[in-house]
Design an enzyme around this catalytic site. Structure first.
Site, PDB file in Angstrom:
ATOM      1  N   ASP A  91      -6.585  -5.946   3.294  1.00  0.00           N
ATOM      2  CA  ASP A  91      -5.944  -6.291   2.022  1.00  0.00           C
ATOM      3  C   ASP A  91      -6.418  -7.684   1.582  1.00  0.00           C
ATOM      4  OD1 ASP A  91      -4.184  -6.035  -0.103  1.00  0.00           O
ATOM      5  OD2 ASP A  91      -2.447  -6.754   1.034  1.00  0.00           O
ATOM      6  N   HIS A 214      -0.714  -3.692  -7.130  1.00  0.00           N
ATOM      7  CA  HIS A 214      -0.239  -4.650  -6.127  1.00  0.00           C
ATOM      8  C   HIS A 214       1.177  -5.068  -6.514  1.00  0.00           C
ATOM      9  CE1 HIS A 214      -3.907  -5.721  -3.730  1.00  0.00           C
ATOM     10  NE2 HIS A 214      -4.381  -4.866  -4.601  1.00  0.00           N
ATOM     11  N   SER A 217       6.677  -4.087  -4.510  1.00  0.00           N
ATOM     12  CA  SER A 217       8.072  -4.338  -4.114  1.00  0.00           C
ATOM     13  C   SER A 217       8.897  -4.827  -5.297  1.00  0.00           C
ATOM     14  CB  SER A 217       8.128  -5.420  -3.033  1.00  0.00           C
ATOM     15  OG  SER A 217       7.418  -5.015  -1.905  1.00  0.00           O
TER      16      SER A 217
HETATM   17  P1  13P Z   1       4.559  -7.128  -2.416  1.00  0.00           P
HETATM   18  O1  13P Z   1       4.740  -8.049  -1.265  1.00  0.00           O
HETATM   19  O2  13P Z   1       5.094  -7.710  -3.679  1.00  0.00           O
HETATM   20  O3  13P Z   1       5.059  -5.758  -2.128  1.00  0.00           O
HETATM   21  O4  13P Z   1       2.994  -6.992  -2.672  1.00  0.00           O
HETATM   22  C1  13P Z   1       2.207  -6.381  -1.694  1.00  0.00           C
HETATM   23  C2  13P Z   1       0.789  -6.335  -2.083  1.00  0.00           C
HETATM   24  O5  13P Z   1       0.441  -6.216  -3.234  1.00  0.00           O
HETATM   25  C3  13P Z   1      -0.204  -6.442  -1.007  1.00  0.00           C
HETATM   26  O6  13P Z   1      -1.495  -6.437  -1.479  1.00  0.00           O
END
Ligand code: 13P
Length: 301
Positions: A91, A214, A217
């Site tokens: 990531d 992305h 959350s």
């Molecule tokens: P969040 O922590 O807001 O879920 O984002 C995760 C993300 O986009 C990882 O690349």
């Protein structure tokens, strides 16, 4: 050159493209340790759901390096007998070298995040990652615009992705594209205006290609569903599972269960259990929203 990653893993291309075609999204879940990885894998298997296990550079460092992550994931896949499609993904890889290191050490998918670079440089480096990744059948994600998030204590909005840049990036041969669409990493601040569906629509019209959201959350369910209907086929989740873990662990401690000497409540296997179960419950909820639950059998391996 042959595949380097284990036979149990798959790259993320087929699953994300299946999701794009059939209007659902694959969950990308960031992992932090053994408990996290096991919780996510077990939930994927018990719900017959294809998933992406992801590690940021920071999480890789925290766990002891790429070899540790690869070894842990491979061994868990084997001992838990995980048969649903699982991709191991870097990531926000910040350099071509990091992407190559992950490919060389058994990752089946990588993100090259050159969003902080001038666009031409971002494009050239993404191309370099694609060329190397294709030799090993590894999928690639790149980013245009930028995702908002906290820097030096200030939460920024990020930069909207540009449809023309999206087109050029897709031509490099990447497999899916992250674009700034008003999304932010971490908890959404009170001033957040919501996802920018106008921009998302313009980008998608220009490329007809799977997009990555992305900062998944805290995005309300109706916005997740609308984003999926407009071409988002991979949703990244980190903070949501961290909060679920934190809340359950806090409840355990506030109930003084950790100081119960007779029950040995201090044993990490007991102390971490509520958080572990909370990760599984929250993940189930999220894959239901994304529509990927039960989709394992339709993915070409
Ligand atoms: P969040 O922590 O807001 O879920 O984002 C995760 C993300 O986009 C990882 O690349």
């Amino acid at each position: 050159m042959p595949k380097i990653y284990s036979k149990r893993l798959v790259n993320a291309r087929n699953m994300v493209h299946d999701a794009f075609k059939n209007h659902y999204a694959i969950g990308h879940f960031n992992i932090n340790n053994l408990e996290w990885t096991k919780a996510v894998l077990e939930t994927a298997q018990s719900t017959n759901t294809p998933i992406i296990l992801a590690t940021s550079e920071g999480a890789i460092k925290y766990m002891g390096g790429v070899k540790v992550v690869r070894g842990m994931v491979d061994a868990l896949m084997e001992t838990l007998d995980i048969t649903v499609p699982v991709a191991l993904h870097l990531d926000h890889g910040q350099s071509v070298e990091m992407a190559k290191e992950c490919i060389d050490n058994g990752y089946s998918s990588v993100m090259f995040d050159g969003s902080h670079l001038p666009f031409e440089e971002n494009l050239a480096k993404a191309k370099e990652v694609v060329e190397y990744a294709k030799q090993h059948d590894v999928s690639v994600e790149a980013e245009i615009g930028s995702i908002g998030g906290e820097e030096d204590g200030v939460v920024g909005e990020g930069e909207l992705g540009d449809p023309e840049q999206a087109k050029k990036m897709v031509e490099t041969g990447i497999d899916f594209l992250a674009a700034g669409i008003g999304n932010i990493h971490g908890p959404y601040p009170d001033w957040w205006k919501g996802l920018n569906f106008d921009q998302l629509g313009k980008i998608e019209d220009a490329i007809h290609f799977p997009l990555v959201m992305h900062g998944g959350s805290g995005v309300p369910q109706d916005q997740v569903e609308k984003a999926i209907s407009l071409g988002v086929a991979k949703v990244n989740i980190n903070t949501e599972l961290q909060l679920a873990f934190q809340k359950a662990t806090r409840e355990y401690i506030l109930a003084n269960k950790d100081t119960d000497m007779k029950a040995k409540g201090f044993d990490p296997r007991k102390l971490l259990k509520p958080g572990y179960q909370a990760i599984q419950a929250e993940m189930k909820n999220l894959i239901e929203w994304m529509g990927s639950i039960g989709k394992a059998d339709q993915i070409e391996k």
